[in-house]
Design an enzyme around this catalytic site. Structure first.
Site, PDB file in Angstrom:
ATOM      1  N   HIS A 130       0.858  -1.189   0.000  1.00 47.10           N
ATOM      2  CA  HIS A 130       0.000   0.000   0.000  1.00 47.10           C
ATOM      3  C   HIS A 130       0.891   1.234   0.000  1.00 47.10           C
ATOM      4  CE1 HIS A 130       0.581  -1.004   4.369  1.00 47.10           C
ATOM      5  NE2 HIS A 130       1.038   0.240   4.305  1.00 47.10           N
TER       6      HIS A 130
HETATM    7  C1  T46 Z   1       2.959   0.621   6.823  1.00 51.91           C
HETATM    8  C2  T46 Z   1       3.744  -0.629   6.979  1.00 51.91           C
HETATM    9  C3  T46 Z   1       5.236  -0.367   7.053  1.00 51.91           C
HETATM   10  C4  T46 Z   1      -3.910  -1.069  13.724  1.00 51.91           C
HETATM   11  O1  T46 Z   1      -4.965  -1.328  14.316  1.00 51.91           O
HETATM   12  N1  T46 Z   1      -3.161  -0.005  14.102  1.00 51.91           N
HETATM   13  C5  T46 Z   1      -1.981   0.317  13.491  1.00 51.91           C
HETATM   14  O2  T46 Z   1      -1.323   1.282  13.897  1.00 51.91           O
HETATM   15  C6  T46 Z   1      -1.540  -0.494  12.391  1.00 51.91           C
HETATM   16  C7  T46 Z   1      -0.228  -0.184  11.660  1.00 51.91           C
HETATM   17  C8  T46 Z   1      -2.300  -1.562  12.018  1.00 51.91           C
HETATM   18  N2  T46 Z   1      -3.463  -1.852  12.683  1.00 51.91           N
HETATM   19  C9  T46 Z   1      -4.257  -3.006  12.275  1.00 51.91           C
HETATM   20  C10 T46 Z   1      -4.913  -2.903  10.902  1.00 51.91           C
HETATM   21  C11 T46 Z   1      -4.912  -4.346  10.418  1.00 51.91           C
HETATM   22  O3  T46 Z   1      -6.053  -5.000  10.873  1.00 51.91           O
HETATM   23  O4  T46 Z   1      -3.366  -4.140  12.197  1.00 51.91           O
HETATM   24  C12 T46 Z   1      -3.694  -4.973  11.113  1.00 51.91           C
HETATM   25  C13 T46 Z   1      -2.505  -5.163  10.179  1.00 51.91           C
HETATM   26  O5  T46 Z   1      -2.216  -3.914   9.516  1.00 51.91           O
HETATM   27  P1  T46 Z   1      -1.679  -3.843   8.017  1.00 51.91           P
HETATM   28  O6  T46 Z   1      -2.218  -4.980   7.239  1.00 51.91           O
HETATM   29  O7  T46 Z   1      -1.904  -2.461   7.498  1.00 51.91           O
HETATM   30  O8  T46 Z   1      -0.104  -4.072   8.284  1.00 51.91           O
HETATM   31  P2  T46 Z   1       1.100  -4.003   7.239  1.00 51.91           P
HETATM   32  O9  T46 Z   1       2.239  -4.696   7.886  1.00 51.91           O
HETATM   33  O10 T46 Z   1       0.700  -4.471   5.896  1.00 51.91           O
HETATM   34  O11 T46 Z   1       1.458  -2.422   7.109  1.00 51.91           O
HETATM   35  C14 T46 Z   1       1.947  -1.692   8.221  1.00 51.91           C
HETATM   36  C15 T46 Z   1       1.218  -0.368   8.354  1.00 51.91           C
HETATM   37  O12 T46 Z   1      -0.200  -0.582   8.353  1.00 51.91           O
HETATM   38  C16 T46 Z   1       1.536   0.610   7.245  1.00 51.91           C
HETATM   39  O13 T46 Z   1       1.121   1.908   7.610  1.00 51.91           O
HETATM   40  O14 T46 Z   1       3.427   1.574   6.213  1.00 51.91           O
HETATM   41  O15 T46 Z   1       3.343  -1.439   8.079  1.00 51.91           O
END
Ligand code: T46
Length: 135
Positions: free
Chosen positions: A49
């Site tokens: 993303h």
């Molecule tokens: C990014 C990369 C480097 C939350 O509730 N709070 C938070 O602060 C974050 C980061 C995530 N979440 C929840 C949302 C999803 O249900 O945790 C779950 C996994 O998040 P996501 O799929 O977005 O995680 P990544 O590892 O794909 O991405 C993350 C960050 O979301 C993003 O901002 O830049 O790490």
């Protein structure tokens, strides 16, 4: 595209190393959120993303992982493998995190609270938004 690294001073002595992170000093924004990921499975690709306005600094505080960055024109893949090196990622950059070493911990300092509306999770939409900004 050129990655922006922040290499932090290591306060080392015979006991080991210590790195200090300070908002608006060696971290170029106010830190509103810290999160970290661990127990990442070997063949997983996280991220996929971009963000509309968020700034973040990523560190592999333990182990190593690879970060792919794409600004819509060019992609670079960076191995983060030392806790004293941060990678600054601003808005409008597609990111992927993969090839996590077993036991790796990726820590992220973020300039804003979590907001799903700040994400662009579709690659075509990301390319369109980058194109729009260039016009
Ligand atoms: C990014 C990369 C480097 C939350 O509730 N709070 C938070 O602060 C974050 C980061 C995530 N979440 C929840 C949302 C999803 O249900 O945790 C779950 C996994 O998040 P996501 O799929 O977005 O995680 P990544 O590892 O794909 O991405 C993350 C960050 O979301 C993003 O901002 O830049 O790490």
């Amino acid at each position: 595209m050129k990655p922006v690294f922040i290499d932090f001073q290591e306060h080392g002595d015979w006991r080991g190393q210590l790195v200090a992170l300070e908002e608006d000093k060696n971290i170029p924004f106010q830190i509103k959120r810290v999160y970290f990921m661990y127990d990442t499975l070997p063949n997983v690709v996280r991220g996929k993303h971009s963000h509309k306005s968020l700034y973040q600094v990523l560190f592999c505080v333990t182990g190593a992982c690879t970060i792919g960055l794409d600004d819509g024109r060019e992609r670079v893949d960076i191995r983060l493998d030392r806790p004293s090196r941060g990678l600054l990622i601003g808005p409008n950059v597609w990111r992927e995190m993969y090839d996590f070493m077993p036991g790796a911990v990726l820590m992220v300092l973020a300039s804003e609270y979590y907001d799903e509306n700040d994400y662009i999770r579709d690659y075509r939409a990301f390319l369109d938004s980058v194109k729009e900004k260039q016009e």
